[in-house]
Design a protein around this motif. Structure first.
Motif, mmCIF file in Angstrom:
data_model
loop_
_atom_site.group_PDB
_atom_site.id
_atom_site.type_symbol
_atom_site.label_atom_id
_atom_site.label_comp_id
_atom_site.label_asym_id
_atom_site.label_seq_id
_atom_site.Cartn_x
_atom_site.Cartn_y
_atom_site.Cartn_z
ATOM 1 N N ASP A 1 20.462 9.932 41.918
ATOM 2 C CA ASP A 1 20.512 10.452 40.556
ATOM 3 C C ASP A 1 20.957 11.918 40.546
ATOM 4 O O ASP A 1 20.375 12.761 41.223
ATOM 5 N N GLY A 2 22.013 12.201 39.786
ATOM 6 C CA GLY A 2 22.451 13.579 39.580
ATOM 7 C C GLY A 2 23.422 14.128 40.596
ATOM 8 O O GLY A 2 23.866 15.274 40.462
ATOM 9 N N LEU A 3 23.795 13.355 41.613
ATOM 10 C CA LEU A 3 24.709 13.880 42.632
ATOM 11 C C LEU A 3 26.150 13.609 42.224
ATOM 12 O O LEU A 3 26.668 12.515 42.413
ATOM 13 N N GLY A 4 26.813 14.614 41.682
ATOM 14 C CA GLY A 4 28.208 14.462 41.284
ATOM 15 C C GLY A 4 29.164 14.724 42.436
ATOM 16 O O GLY A 4 28.814 15.331 43.455
ATOM 17 N N TRP A 5 30.376 14.268 42.258
ATOM 18 C CA TRP A 5 31.427 14.400 43.270
ATOM 19 C C TRP A 5 31.716 15.862 43.579
ATOM 20 O O TRP A 5 31.856 16.252 44.743
ATOM 21 N N GLU B 1 14.787 12.406 42.876
ATOM 22 C CA GLU B 1 14.267 13.760 42.966
ATOM 23 C C GLU B 1 15.350 14.837 43.031
ATOM 24 O O GLU B 1 15.107 15.995 42.668
ATOM 25 N N LEU B 2 16.552 14.496 43.480
ATOM 26 C CA LEU B 2 17.631 15.486 43.468
ATOM 27 C C LEU B 2 17.952 15.894 42.031
ATOM 28 O O LEU B 2 18.143 17.075 41.729
ATOM 29 N N ASP B 3 18.005 14.925 41.143
ATOM 30 C CA ASP B 3 18.254 15.198 39.732
ATOM 31 C C ASP B 3 17.154 16.077 39.150
ATOM 32 O O ASP B 3 17.426 17.038 38.416
ATOM 33 N N GLY B 4 15.903 15.766 39.472
ATOM 34 C CA GLY B 4 14.793 16.563 38.963
ATOM 35 C C GLY B 4 14.875 18.006 39.409
ATOM 36 O O GLY B 4 14.625 18.936 38.629
ATOM 37 N N ALA B 5 15.254 18.224 40.659
ATOM 38 C CA ALA B 5 15.389 19.596 41.161
ATOM 39 C C ALA B 5 16.507 20.338 40.458
ATOM 40 O O ALA B 5 16.387 21.534 40.151
ATOM 41 N N GLY B 6 17.611 19.631 40.179
ATOM 42 C CA GLY B 6 18.714 20.276 39.476
ATOM 43 C C GLY B 6 18.352 20.671 38.066
ATOM 44 O O GLY B 6 18.691 21.768 37.600
ATOM 45 N N HIS B 7 17.648 19.793 37.349
ATOM 46 C CA HIS B 7 17.249 20.104 35.978
ATOM 47 C C HIS B 7 16.257 21.257 35.931
ATOM 48 O O HIS B 7 16.316 22.099 35.026
ATOM 49 N N ARG B 8 15.349 21.307 36.878
ATOM 50 C CA ARG B 8 14.309 22.339 36.841
ATOM 51 C C ARG B 8 14.785 23.689 37.377
ATOM 52 O O ARG B 8 14.429 24.732 36.830
ATOM 53 N N TYR B 9 15.581 23.666 38.425
ATOM 54 C CA TYR B 9 15.899 24.909 39.120
ATOM 55 C C TYR B 9 17.386 25.224 39.195
ATOM 56 O O TYR B 9 17.750 26.347 39.566
ATOM 57 N N GLY B 10 18.244 24.257 38.878
ATOM 58 C CA GLY B 10 19.681 24.494 38.951
ATOM 59 C C GLY B 10 20.264 24.048 40.278
ATOM 60 O O GLY B 10 19.573 23.974 41.299
ATOM 61 N N VAL B 11 21.590 23.768 40.267
ATOM 62 C CA VAL B 11 22.230 23.252 41.471
ATOM 63 C C VAL B 11 22.542 24.345 42.489
ATOM 64 O O VAL B 11 22.995 24.029 43.599
ATOM 65 N N SER C 1 20.090 26.394 43.390
ATOM 66 C CA SER C 1 18.757 26.774 43.859
ATOM 67 C C SER C 1 18.480 26.271 45.267
ATOM 68 O O SER C 1 19.071 25.297 45.734
ATOM 69 N N ASP C 2 17.561 26.938 45.927
ATOM 70 C CA ASP C 2 17.135 26.499 47.258
ATOM 71 C C ASP C 2 16.465 25.129 47.191
ATOM 72 O O ASP C 2 16.609 24.318 48.113
ATOM 73 N N THR C 3 15.731 24.875 46.108
ATOM 74 C CA THR C 3 15.050 23.590 45.955
ATOM 75 C C THR C 3 16.061 22.453 45.886
ATOM 76 O O THR C 3 15.902 21.413 46.539
ATOM 77 N N TRP C 4 17.133 22.639 45.078
ATOM 78 C CA TRP C 4 18.151 21.605 44.970
ATOM 79 C C TRP C 4 18.864 21.403 46.303
ATOM 80 O O TRP C 4 19.102 20.269 46.731
ATOM 81 N N ARG C 5 19.213 22.489 46.967
ATOM 82 C CA ARG C 5 19.896 22.370 48.254
ATOM 83 C C ARG C 5 19.010 21.656 49.284
ATOM 84 O O ARG C 5 19.493 20.869 50.097
ATOM 85 N N GLY C 6 17.729 21.954 49.246
ATOM 86 C CA GLY C 6 16.815 21.276 50.152
ATOM 87 C C GLY C 6 16.759 19.780 49.883
ATOM 88 O O GLY C 6 16.714 18.965 50.814
ATOM 89 N N GLN C 7 16.787 19.406 48.609
ATOM 90 C CA GLN C 7 16.809 17.988 48.254
ATOM 91 C C GLN C 7 18.100 17.321 48.725
ATOM 92 O O GLN C 7 18.080 16.178 49.189
ATOM 93 N N LEU C 8 19.212 18.030 48.613
ATOM 94 C CA LEU C 8 20.475 17.461 49.076
ATOM 95 C C LEU C 8 20.455 17.242 50.586
ATOM 96 O O LEU C 8 20.957 16.225 51.082
ATOM 97 N N MET C 9 19.881 18.161 51.325
ATOM 98 C CA MET C 9 19.768 17.991 52.773
ATOM 99 C C MET C 9 18.927 16.754 53.101
ATOM 100 O O MET C 9 19.251 15.985 54.012
#
Length: 304
Positions: free
Chosen positions: A63-67, A220-230, A232-240
């Motif tokens: 969820d939320g991972l765009g190209w 959870e990647l989508d949730g991190a993006g909505h809350r903290y932005g793409v 953010s360290d939180t979003w990057r951590g979710q992507l990893m």
């Protein structure tokens, strides 16, 4: 032969450059029908010409991972990036999301194989013709009979009826939601809490049938993006973390299988300032003649 690939939806960067949905040839709605047609499921059509049929197909929707996000975060997602076209041996290319590119609409397109105007879930909040009020199609509030909105069979139901081993592996929270029932039902739902559990069980389910169609999901990647932005360290951590999940699943693929990694929409950061925001409630000219404002910030529905 097992083959992982990335099929993701592009993230529109601006209205003028937003891609037109490729309904019927390269949209999210075309993925499952193409896979099912390759397994001989009646009532489905192979719309994406370059996909090779496989006996066992797994779709992992992040969820939320765009190209665009994936392309610009190579360091955080080295495995996923290695699957993109242009990388050594990579074949992944983007699918287009439908319009609007929001979770409820996109998941319904994925599960039914239909564009938004056909399956009946056209946005985040929409006007209910029975009440005249807004209805949230992601959270299904206020509750209305689900099949009044989406009456068509899902691709999973068609596959299950054709004797394909069909399963969804996701968070237990989603098992009985109306959105799951109208968009993703068919076969057996298996609730697993952690990402690792979902990957391992999805691989088991893929191997459980001579022909298999398995869907798994991570939110959870989508949730991190909505809350903290793409950014953010939180979003990057979710992507990893997501990158490791994809590799974990790919390394367990049984013979005669294919893995497709996709998303429901992309994401862009919008600065929280007056130059980037329009407040409908503070502009009488915008409010004039408007009975109801639905949709969401990414795609408004204006009811006259």
């Amino acid at each position: 032969m097992a083959q992982p690939a990335v099929w993701d939806d592009p993230e529109p960067l601006a209205v003028s450059s937003a891609p037109v949905p490729q309904y019927g040839s390269g949209s999210l709605a075309d993925l499952l029908p193409t896979l099912a047609a390759g397994m001989g499921v009646p009532g489905t059509t192979a719309a994406i010409a370059e996909l090779n049929p496989a006996d066992r197909n797994c779709v992992f929707l992040i969820d939320g991972l765009g190209w665009e996000q994936l392309k610009t975060h190579r360091d955080e997602a080295p495995y996923l990036h290695s699957l993109l076209a242009g990388s050594r041996g990579g074949t992944g290319r983007p699918l287009t999301a439908g319009y609007p590119a929001t979770t409820a609409t996109s998941l319904a397109s994925v599960g039914t194989g239909l564009p938004p105007g056909a399956h009946g879930l056209p946005g985040y909040t929409v006007r209910d013709p029975a009440t005249g009020g807004l209805m949230n199609q992601l959270r299904w509030q206020p509750w209305t009979p689900p099949h009044a909105w989406q009456p068509y069979p899902t691709v999973f139901q068609l596959a299950d009826a054709a004797g394909v081993h069909t399963a969804q592996v996701s968070s237990p929270h989603f098992q009985n939601t109306p959105l799951t029932k109208v968009a993703l039902s068919g076969g057996t739902f298996h609730g697993r809490l952690t990402g690792e559990e979902r990957m391992d069980f999805a691989a088991e389910q893929l191997a459980a049938g001579d022909r298999s169609l398995v869907y798994t999901y991570y939110a959870e990647l989508d949730g991190a993006g909505h809350r903290y932005g793409v950014a953010s360290d939180t979003w990057r951590g979710q992507l990893m973390y997501v990158d490791r999940l994809v590799q974990r699943l790919a390394e367990q693929l049984p013979p005669r299988s294919a893995l497709y990694v996709t998303a429901d929409h992309g994401m862009v950061d919008v600065p929280f300032d007056e130059d980037h925001r329009i407040d409908f409630d503070e502009d009488w000219e915008l409010r004039a003649g408007v009975a109801l404002l639905g949709g969401e910030g990414r795609a408004r529905h204006v009811y006259a």
